[in-house]
Design an enzyme around this catalytic site. Structure first.
Site, mmCIF file in Angstrom:
data_model
loop_
_atom_site.group_PDB
_atom_site.id
_atom_site.type_symbol
_atom_site.label_atom_id
_atom_site.label_comp_id
_atom_site.label_asym_id
_atom_site.label_seq_id
_atom_site.Cartn_x
_atom_site.Cartn_y
_atom_site.Cartn_z
ATOM 1 N N ASP A 16 13.816 6.805 24.835
ATOM 2 C CA ASP A 16 14.930 6.685 23.761
ATOM 3 C C ASP A 16 15.194 8.138 23.060
ATOM 4 O O ASP A 16 14.244 8.843 22.859
ATOM 5 C CB ASP A 16 14.582 5.651 22.698
ATOM 6 C CG ASP A 16 15.980 5.112 22.199
ATOM 7 O OD1 ASP A 16 17.016 5.485 22.564
ATOM 8 O OD2 ASP A 16 15.800 4.641 21.128
ATOM 9 N N GLY A 19 20.909 10.426 22.738
ATOM 10 C CA GLY A 19 22.165 10.464 22.182
ATOM 11 C C GLY A 19 21.817 11.300 20.868
ATOM 12 O O GLY A 19 22.974 12.139 20.593
ATOM 13 N N HIS A 33 21.656 12.924 28.123
ATOM 14 C CA HIS A 33 21.288 12.084 29.386
ATOM 15 C C HIS A 33 20.766 13.252 30.298
ATOM 16 O O HIS A 33 19.591 12.749 30.995
ATOM 17 C CB HIS A 33 22.054 11.000 29.841
ATOM 18 C CG HIS A 33 22.538 9.880 28.901
ATOM 19 N ND1 HIS A 33 21.717 9.257 28.128
ATOM 20 C CD2 HIS A 33 23.870 9.340 28.346
ATOM 21 C CE1 HIS A 33 22.204 8.270 27.379
ATOM 22 N NE2 HIS A 33 23.570 8.387 27.717
ATOM 23 N N TRP A 65 25.063 -2.011 29.120
ATOM 24 C CA TRP A 65 26.458 -2.179 29.803
ATOM 25 C C TRP A 65 27.535 -2.049 28.495
ATOM 26 O O TRP A 65 28.769 -1.621 28.989
ATOM 27 C CB TRP A 65 26.557 -3.562 30.491
ATOM 28 C CG TRP A 65 25.558 -3.290 31.893
ATOM 29 C CD1 TRP A 65 24.589 -4.114 31.950
ATOM 30 C CD2 TRP A 65 25.624 -2.498 32.869
ATOM 31 N NE1 TRP A 65 23.822 -3.684 33.231
ATOM 32 C CE2 TRP A 65 24.681 -2.775 33.892
ATOM 33 C CE3 TRP A 65 26.589 -1.316 33.257
ATOM 34 C CZ2 TRP A 65 24.456 -1.954 35.023
ATOM 35 C CZ3 TRP A 65 26.366 -0.592 34.419
ATOM 36 C CH2 TRP A 65 25.349 -1.102 35.136
ATOM 37 N N LEU A 128 1.588 8.393 43.077
ATOM 38 C CA LEU A 128 2.157 7.750 41.964
ATOM 39 C C LEU A 128 3.139 6.745 42.154
ATOM 40 O O LEU A 128 4.060 7.156 43.337
ATOM 41 C CB LEU A 128 2.908 8.712 40.834
ATOM 42 C CG LEU A 128 3.398 8.201 39.743
ATOM 43 C CD1 LEU A 128 2.437 7.665 38.667
ATOM 44 C CD2 LEU A 128 4.268 9.349 39.118
ATOM 45 N N ARG A 179 7.376 4.691 23.213
ATOM 46 C CA ARG A 179 8.549 4.611 23.011
ATOM 47 C C ARG A 179 8.720 5.793 22.407
ATOM 48 O O ARG A 179 8.375 6.187 21.199
ATOM 49 C CB ARG A 179 8.988 3.433 22.351
ATOM 50 C CG ARG A 179 10.616 3.602 21.948
ATOM 51 C CD ARG A 179 11.184 2.379 21.103
ATOM 52 N NE ARG A 179 12.681 2.703 21.091
ATOM 53 C CZ ARG A 179 13.537 1.648 21.394
ATOM 54 N NH1 ARG A 179 13.161 0.360 21.700
ATOM 55 N NH2 ARG A 179 14.751 1.856 20.966
ATOM 56 N N ILE A 186 10.926 -2.954 20.899
ATOM 57 C CA ILE A 186 10.730 -3.031 22.411
ATOM 58 C C ILE A 186 12.017 -3.132 23.176
ATOM 59 O O ILE A 186 12.336 -3.025 24.289
ATOM 60 C CB ILE A 186 10.061 -4.417 22.812
ATOM 61 C CG1 ILE A 186 8.826 -4.661 22.216
ATOM 62 C CG2 ILE A 186 9.798 -4.555 24.125
ATOM 63 C CD1 ILE A 186 7.900 -3.400 22.436
ATOM 64 N N SER A 187 13.435 -3.606 22.432
ATOM 65 C CA SER A 187 14.485 -3.438 23.059
ATOM 66 C C SER A 187 14.680 -4.157 24.373
ATOM 67 O O SER A 187 15.195 -3.753 25.213
ATOM 68 C CB SER A 187 15.099 -2.062 23.026
ATOM 69 O OG SER A 187 15.281 -1.684 21.798
#
Ligand code: IPE
Ligand code: IPE
Ligand code: MG
Length: 232
Positions: A16, A19, A33, A65, A128, A179, A186-187
């Site tokens: 996160d 933005g 991004h 979305w 991995l 995070r 946790i979103s």
């Protein structure tokens, strides 16, 4: 030399802060991004160096979305570009890539790229496992699993362990969840898999998250005593 972890470790990351990173630099959200994808590459490298078993990245949630169409389209384009550019190298390094979630809305081109990336990197002895949650939500994952169990009419008893096999993520317990971006939530990431994870929340915005800081998180994880409810 980075320390090699003592046993198989499954890491999950909520990436996160793209933005806010872009905004602070007066850049477009899509540039944020784009910078975030560069960080993914670095963290994958560092995961291999530390012999992490699996790295599960939250790239796009079901709730994402609802973002502006332009941003979603931008993410779809970056995804295609990243697969094109990075898959040959990742394959060389022995990385097995899997995507999970409902990512159909990114369109046929993205779907095709995803399928071919998975096929290309379907290695027998990967260095991995790189799992990408795309259009993923922990709640819908659980609900879909329950509906699948009901409709399949199967008689096998559901246990805490075998329930994982009905879930979308190709990983079970997450040992360490990181995070970035400063928010402590946790979103809707891997709800079932996070039951006993160590949770680390760091303020650094994802595009600024470095190999050094990631190594620090892993070193911290190695020192924590995991009790799983027992008296140790
Ligand atoms: C995370 O970065 C990437 C996605 C959710 C796709 P954000 O875009 O959420 O970054 P912030 O939280 O707005 O800074
Ligand atoms: C979580 O970040 C999802 C991903 C990183 C893919 P969000 O930015 O969407 O989460 P909220 O809105 O802050 O909870
Ligand atoms: Mg965010």
């Amino acid at each position: 030399m980075p320390k090699v972890l003592p046993k198989p470790i499954n890491v999950g990351i909520i990436m996160d802060g793209n933005g806010r990173w872009a905004k602070s630099k007066k850049l477009s959200t899509t540039s944020g991004h784009e910078a975030g994808i560069k960080t993914v590459r670095l963290i994958v490298e560092e995961s291999i160096r530390h012999s992490i078993s699996s790295l599960t990245l939250y790239a796009f949630s079901t709730e994402n979305w609802q973002r502006p169409k332009k941003e979603v389209l931008g993410i779809g384009k970056l995804l295609i570009q990243a697969i094109k550019e990075q898959v040959p190298e990742l394959k060389e390094e022995g990385v097995k890539i899997s995507f999970f979630g409902n990512y159909k809305r990114f369109g046929n081109k993205a779907m095709g790229m995803i399928k071919s990336a998975e096929k290309e990197t379907d290695l027998t002895k990967p260095s991995l496992l790189l799992n990408i949650a795309l259009g993923y939500g922990g709640r819908s994952d659980i609900i879909n699993a329950v509906n699948e169990i009901i409709s399949s009419n199967q008689r096998k008893k559901i246990t805490e362990k075998n329930f994982f096999s009905f879930l979308e993520a190709p990983v079970e317990e997450i040992d360490l969840m990181i995070r970035t971006g400063g928010d402590k939530r946790i979103s809707n990431f891997l709800l079932y898999h996070l039951a006993y994870s160590e949770l680390l929340f760091v303020d650094t915005l994802w595009p600024d998250f470095s190999q050094k800081e990631y190594s620090k998180c892993l070193n911290h994880f190695m020192k924590v005593e995991r009790r799983f409810g027992k008296r140790i």
